[in-house]
Scaffold this active site. Structure first.
Site, PDB file in Angstrom:
ATOM      1  N   SER A  61       0.951  -1.045  -0.140  1.00  0.00           N
ATOM      2  CA  SER A  61      -0.106   0.040   0.002  1.00  0.00           C
ATOM      3  C   SER A  61       0.982   1.093  -0.037  1.00  0.00           C
ATOM      4  O   SER A  61       1.685   1.536  -1.047  1.00  0.00           O
ATOM      5  CB  SER A  61      -0.885  -0.043   1.116  1.00  0.00           C
TER       6      SER A  61
ATOM      7  N   GLU B  33      -9.009  -5.334  -4.428  1.00  0.00           N
ATOM      8  CA  GLU B  33      -8.439  -4.170  -3.823  1.00  0.00           C
ATOM      9  C   GLU B  33      -9.400  -3.167  -3.644  1.00  0.00           C
ATOM     10  O   GLU B  33      -9.160  -2.575  -2.504  1.00  0.00           O
ATOM     11  CB  GLU B  33      -7.247  -3.441  -4.863  1.00  0.00           C
TER      12      GLU B  33
ATOM     13  N   HIS C 125      -7.737  -5.743  -0.001  1.00  0.00           N
ATOM     14  CA  HIS C 125      -6.455  -5.094   0.186  1.00  0.00           C
ATOM     15  C   HIS C 125      -5.576  -5.464   1.583  1.00  0.00           C
ATOM     16  O   HIS C 125      -6.159  -5.431   2.573  1.00  0.00           O
ATOM     17  CB  HIS C 125      -6.834  -3.590   0.130  1.00  0.00           C
TER      18      HIS C 125
END
Length: 565
Positions: A220, A346, A460
């Site tokens: 991330s 995601e 995610h």
């Protein structure tokens, strides 16, 4: 006679001093050579913890505390210490409101004095002077406003047990890390990361590590940090491999004008003039966090802005351009082997977290119009809004918006980056494009997910507890036997890449398959499910072709510029 006595006294004192000096050196040498819990760094001796299979050194300072007059200053190397420093307990995470969950947040609180790192090391019996071992540096994610390397999620015992040294770092977050004005670069947090890498270069051999075999890894915001190091001269030669998991490419870095606007809003909320550093340094961490939240509220509902209000800054000194723009032009300062990948779903985490109630067709169309302007109809053709009687969605546009967001922010820019790197050589050197391994993580854990809107899908960050094998200790997940083997195999791929630059060379099991790198003629990606697969998920993709054409927030357009050279 009197003079002779004085001379004899001087000689005697000199001898005693010399003996003390030699004795001190001998003690230091004895501790370093014989006691596993003691390591001699360039700044001083440290004492860690020795367990059955590895050693851990918590809270090693890599910079001076960024407090008082050092708040909003570039990091400075720590002062040398004389006594053995106790590194048996984790230090606090950097100032933040951590909402990532217990496993991903520090258990010992927050502090502005937070520039410390944790080092997980194999037992000394696994290290010889002639065989230095590879190193992994973990840059934690958290949208640049939360996250820490000092948490259960990143416990690196599994890596250390596989003869890998792991260094988990921290860096300043939010306004404390990225406040940018005419006087301030806004890159304090990024420079903290650089200094941590410099610390590794200078000190890791004392732990038995190979300073010329360093891999940086981030997920991330940590992954966007890794990509920024790939294109920054400040990070040159500080690492030799990189792993990029779920980088927020399309959200991008802030420009100088953008960060000044955000900083101006922040300083007005906190009650200071934007250039009054003394006023800004007088504010408490609580006041800073409150003002950060107030600034974030301004972006509420703007999906491309709310996720990363604060980021490193394209300041034309430390960072010369948006990573996608630099890669578009073939500018890769650190041309190293790469693992790059994403999860299947995601976008769900971001869409459902920011929109608790369903999104109507009307609101969805307005959001697409704001995001894509004149290209919005082409996007809607690829991502049509569901009708009110469309299956389980019942007119809720969050599922299709989640798919669009995941493609536009994560999956398609990954594909763009891979294709550009494969078709262009680095302009700053004569070397060929880097070796690239691509993955997509598609497995939804049988134990479910504590986040309601991630249950049954692959959100995610889903792969992190499997990479580190901390699914039980950090997340309290109970996996079945196949999933436990799956987690071990993923960790082996990482260990092999960190060790050899090739995920296939090294540890293996009968359930692993050969993970081919992507080349100009072969687009095989590793599909991460308990029975691994190799598929081409890059070549033919109409949705990504569209985003390639209309650009990722303008970063890849022909008229997008880098800083003047």
């Amino acid at each position: 006679m009197k003079i002779l006595k004085i001379l004899l006294l001087i000689i005697l004192l000199s001898s005693i001093d010399s003996c003390i000096s030699i004795s001190s050196k001998n003690v230091k040498r004895r501790l370093f050579n014989n006691e596993e819990d003691i390591v001699s760094t360039k700044d001083g001796l440290i004492r860690g913890i020795v367990v059955k299979d590895h050693r851990v050194f918590y809270g090693i300072p890599f910079a001076r505390p960024p407090i008082d007059e050092l708040r909003f200053e570039d990091p400075i190397f720590p002062r040398v210490w004389k006594n053995v420093k106790d590194c048996t307990r984790q230090k606090e995470q950097c100032i933040q409101n951590c909402r990532l969950g217990n496993g991903a947040c520090s258990q010992v609180g927050t502090s502005e004095d937070c520039l410390y790192l944790d080092v997980f090391v194999p037992r000394k019996s696994d290290i010889t002077n002639s065989s230095l071992i590879p190193v992994l540096v973990v840059i934690p994610g958290g949208a640049f406003v939360q996250g820490t390397g000092s948490c259960l999620l990143y416990d690196a015992s599994k890596f250390a047990n596989s003869s890998i040294i792991v260094v988990n770092i921290n860096y300043r977050l939010g306004a404390l890390g990225f406040l940018g004005t005419d006087l301030l670069s806004g890159n304090f947090g990024f420079l903290d990361q650089v200094m941590a890498l410099q610390w590794v270069r200078s000190n890791i051999e004392a732990f038995g590590g190979d300073k010329n075999k360093v891999t940086i890894f981030g997920e991330s915001a940590g992954a966007l940090s890794v990509i920024s190091h790939l294109v920054s001269e400040r990070s040159k030669n500080l690492f030799q491999r990189a792993i990029v998991s779920s980088a927020t490419f399309t959200l991008g870095l802030k420009t100088k004008s953008q960060i000044r606007g955000i900083s101006n809003g922040f300083t007005s909320k906190i009650g200071c003039n934007i250039e009054d550093i003394d006023c800004l340094r007088s504010k408490s961490p609580e006041e800073i966090l409150k003002a950060q939240d107030q600034v974030a509220n301004v972006f509420r509902g703007k999906l491309l802005d709310i996720v990363t209000v604060w980021t490193p800054v394209v300041d034309c000194d430390i960072i010369l351009g948006q990573p996608l723009t630099m890669i578009r032009d073939g500018i890769l300062v650190n041309n190293v082997p790469l693992i790059i990948g994403e999860t299947k779903d995601e976008g769900n985490l971001f869409v459902y977290f920011n929109f608790q109630k369903k999104i109507t067709q009307h609101k969805y169309r307005n959001m697409i119009s704001l995001m894509f302007g004149s290209n919005s109809q082409m996007v809607l053709n690829k991502y049509p809004a569901p009708t009110s009687d469309d299956g389980d969605n019942k007119g809720d546009c969050r599922p299709i918006l989640s798919k669009l967001y995941g493609d536009y922010v994560f999956r398609c820019p990954n594909r763009y980056l891979i294709n550009r790197l494969l078709t262009q050589n680095n302009k700053s050197s004569s070397s060929s494009s880097p070796v690239i391994y691509h993955y997509q993580f598609r497995h939804s854990l049988s134990s479910g997910n504590p986040i309601p809107y991630c249950s049954g899908i692959v959100c995610h960050g889903s792969e992190l507890p499997l990479i580190f094998n901390t699914y039980e200790s950090a997340m309290n997940f109970e996996l079945d036997d196949d999933e436990i083997q799956f987690s071990q195999d993923i960790n082996r791929y990482w260990v092999n890449f960190i060790s050899n630059g090739d995920p296939n060379k090294g540890l293996s099991s009968s359930t692993m398959i050969d993970w081919s790198p992507i080349t100009k003629s072969l687009n095989n990606s590793l599909i991460m499910v308990p029975e691994f697969q190799l598929n081409d998920i890059i070549s033919i993709d109409g949705r990504c072709n569209l985003f390639d054409k209309i650009s990722y927030r303008g970063y890849t357009k022909k008229n997008s510029k880098l800083c003047p050279s």
